[in-house]
Design a protein around this motif. Structure first.
Motif, short mmCIF file in Angstrom:
data_model
loop_
_atom_site.label_atom_id
_atom_site.label_comp_id
_atom_site.label_asym_id
_atom_site.label_seq_id
_atom_site.Cartn_x
_atom_site.Cartn_y
_atom_site.Cartn_z
N UNK A 64 26.40 67.34 87.88
CA UNK A 64 26.94 67.49 86.54
C UNK A 64 25.83 67.13 85.56
N UNK A 65 25.55 68.04 84.62
CA UNK A 65 24.51 67.78 83.62
C UNK A 65 25.17 67.53 82.27
N UNK A 66 24.67 66.53 81.55
CA UNK A 66 25.15 66.25 80.20
C UNK A 66 23.93 65.98 79.31
N UNK A 67 24.07 66.29 78.03
CA UNK A 67 22.96 66.17 77.08
C UNK A 67 23.28 65.06 76.08
N UNK A 68 22.29 64.20 75.80
CA UNK A 68 22.51 63.02 74.96
C UNK A 68 21.28 62.72 74.11
N UNK A 69 21.48 61.83 73.12
CA UNK A 69 20.34 61.26 72.41
C UNK A 69 19.71 60.23 73.37
N UNK A 70 18.53 59.78 73.04
CA UNK A 70 17.85 58.78 73.87
C UNK A 70 18.69 57.51 74.00
N UNK A 71 19.18 56.99 72.88
CA UNK A 71 19.97 55.76 72.91
C UNK A 71 21.26 55.93 73.71
N UNK A 72 21.94 57.07 73.52
CA UNK A 72 23.16 57.33 74.31
C UNK A 72 22.85 57.36 75.80
N UNK A 73 21.78 58.05 76.15
CA UNK A 73 21.42 58.18 77.57
C UNK A 73 21.13 56.82 78.18
#
Length: 132
Positions: A64-73
């Motif tokens: 499963x791939x998800x996209x985030x900001x650096x801080x979220x990740x």
């Protein structure tokens, strides 16, 4: 408690991106036999010349791939420490940085010579475009 040490590890991740040395990041070594096998953290270059983080979570039967900001990740990665991952590995062109948490809940950071000679292709493109 491992949290302050993990926070230092997260700072090292941010520094490696700012310095253009980031190659790869992964969570590994689960506690017992778990559905989730590992999580890969990759840089993505956006069309507006900003970057995002792709988190690919590999399970026994799917990815499963998800996209985030650096801080979220980094927050998401932190939520998986000890649940179930014991190790986070940051590969940079300067050194390999390993975060580990032991059975007593103590965190540690170990630095070793670099595995990768080059930063990730997206990191190199970000440097070329002057994003970092």
């Amino acid at each position: 408690m491992y949290e302050p040490i993990f926070a230092l590890f997260c700072e090292r991740v941010k520094e490696s991106i700012q310095a253009g040395t980031f190659a790869k990041l992964t969570l590994a070594k689960t506690m017992g036999d778990t559905e989730i096998k590992n999580i890969y953290f990759r840089l993505l270059l956006n069309e507006d010349d900003t970057f995002s983080i792709s988190l690919t979570t590999r399970y026994k039967t799917e990815e499963v791939e998800s996209i985030h900001t650096l801080d979220e990740a980094l927050l998401i990665l932190g939520s998986y420490i000890k649940k179930p991952f014991l190790t986070a590995l940051l590969f940079t062109t300067d050194n390999d940085i390993t975060f580990k948490v032991n059975k007593k809940n103590a965190g540690s950071i170990i630095e070793q010579p670099p595995t990768f000679k080059n930063a990730s292709p997206v990191m190199l493109e970000m440097i070329e475009k002057g994003i970092v």
